[in-house]
Design a protein around this motif. Structure first.
Motif, short mmCIF file in Angstrom:
data_model
loop_
_atom_site.label_atom_id
_atom_site.label_comp_id
_atom_site.label_asym_id
_atom_site.label_seq_id
_atom_site.Cartn_x
_atom_site.Cartn_y
_atom_site.Cartn_z
N CYS A 50 72.76 23.65 110.51
CA CYS A 50 73.76 24.49 109.90
C CYS A 50 73.40 26.03 110.55
CB CYS A 50 73.82 24.60 108.44
SG CYS A 50 74.19 23.29 107.79
N ILE A 54 76.00 28.77 112.43
CA ILE A 54 76.05 30.09 111.67
C ILE A 54 75.56 31.21 112.80
CG2 ILE A 54 74.95 31.73 109.74
CD1 ILE A 54 75.01 29.05 108.22
N VAL A 132 75.11 17.02 105.49
CA VAL A 132 74.65 18.51 105.78
C VAL A 132 74.48 18.80 107.46
CG1 VAL A 132 73.21 20.46 105.46
CG2 VAL A 132 73.78 19.13 103.61
N THR A 133 73.66 17.76 107.91
CA THR A 133 73.23 17.92 109.30
C THR A 133 74.59 17.77 110.05
OG1 THR A 133 71.07 16.98 109.09
CG2 THR A 133 71.89 16.96 111.24
N ILE A 135 77.78 18.40 109.19
CA ILE A 135 78.87 19.60 109.13
C ILE A 135 78.02 20.65 109.98
CG2 ILE A 135 79.15 21.47 107.66
CD1 ILE A 135 79.35 19.28 105.41
N GLY A 136 76.70 20.64 110.06
CA GLY A 136 76.01 21.79 111.02
C GLY A 136 76.11 21.46 112.43
N LEU A 140 80.19 23.32 112.47
CA LEU A 140 79.61 24.68 112.46
C LEU A 140 79.38 25.00 113.98
CD1 LEU A 140 77.76 25.20 109.12
CD2 LEU A 140 80.24 26.06 109.94
N THR A 141 78.36 24.36 114.64
CA THR A 141 77.84 24.75 115.99
C THR A 141 78.94 24.61 116.92
OG1 THR A 141 75.66 23.86 115.19
CG2 THR A 141 76.12 24.05 117.60
#
Length: 229
Positions: A50, A54, A132-133, A135-136, A140-141
């Protein structure tokens, strides 16, 4: 091809500020946290997945605040379904190139090969950490890094011509991934996404390329985490 003047585009100030902000969040922040959080475990890997997105968004935000240009000046504009499908095709090409270039790079050099072991741990750490991974790395990335490296860096370098913009931004993108086994894959993705940003006048086809590649990586890590080494 966009017809905006050079003064409408981001320049070196935005490029430097954006990359510096990304480095602070993406590189310095984990070092500061390393005594408090186990970044080598599954939870730490999901956190880093994540954080990579970010960091890109933080870099883009810092670059955008330099001179407050509108989002379309960075290529953040709607595009067509055709360009998005071209992004999918570009992602497939990048994946095939990665399958050839990474083993060749490993054979020719003695570079670190376990730099993404944390991501693999996160993806294989159970369903919630996998989510979560994913999504990151898949959401997000791609958005964060494409906004920064294609929206700011490629756009800023277009004043020097298409070759400098495409190759230059791809090299910067690859080098910021480190001199390791990921470098050739990052270089290929950088070239494809930069060229798509230039031709489509939008960062979104590049986001699709990036998300396509990272989704396959997350699936591979979930099924066989040992391939991160």
């Amino acid at each position: 091809m966009n017809t905006r003047t050079r003064t409408d585009q981001p320049g070196w100030l935005e490029i430097v500020v954006g990359i510096a902000a990304m480095a602070v969040v993406g590189f310095a922040f984990p070092i500061l946290l390393s005594d408090q959080i186990d970044l080598t475990g599954a939870g730490g890997g999901a956190f880093l997945a994540c954080l990579s997105g970010i960091a890109g968004l933080a870099g883009f935000g810092a670059a955008m605040l330099v001179r407050r240009r509108p989002l379309p000046a960075f290529g953040i504009r709607r595009t067509t379904a055709r360009w998005l499908w071209i992004g999918v095709a570009g992602g497939a090409v990048a994946l095939l190139a990665k399958g050839v270039l990474v083993p060749l790079f490993m054979w020719l050099t003695d570079v670190p090969t376990d730099t993404q072991a944390g991501y693999a741990a996160g993806a294989s750490g159970g369903i919630w950490l996998l989510i979560v991974t994913a999504i990151g790395l898949v959401v997000l990335t791609p958005i964060g890094e494409e906004f920064l490296f294609r929206g700011v860096v490629t756009t800023g370098l277009l004043r020097y011509g298409p070759v400098i913009a495409t190759v230059g931004s791809a090299v910067i993108f690859a080098l910021l991934h480190g001199i390791n086994v990921v470098l050739p894959a990052a270089l290929v993705v950088g070239v494809i996404t930069a060229e798509l940003r230039r031709r489509s006048d939008s960062v979104w086809p590049g986001v699709v390329v990036h998300a396509f590649n990272n989704s396959i990586t997350v699936i591979a890590y979930a099924v066989a985490p040992g391939i991160a080494a």
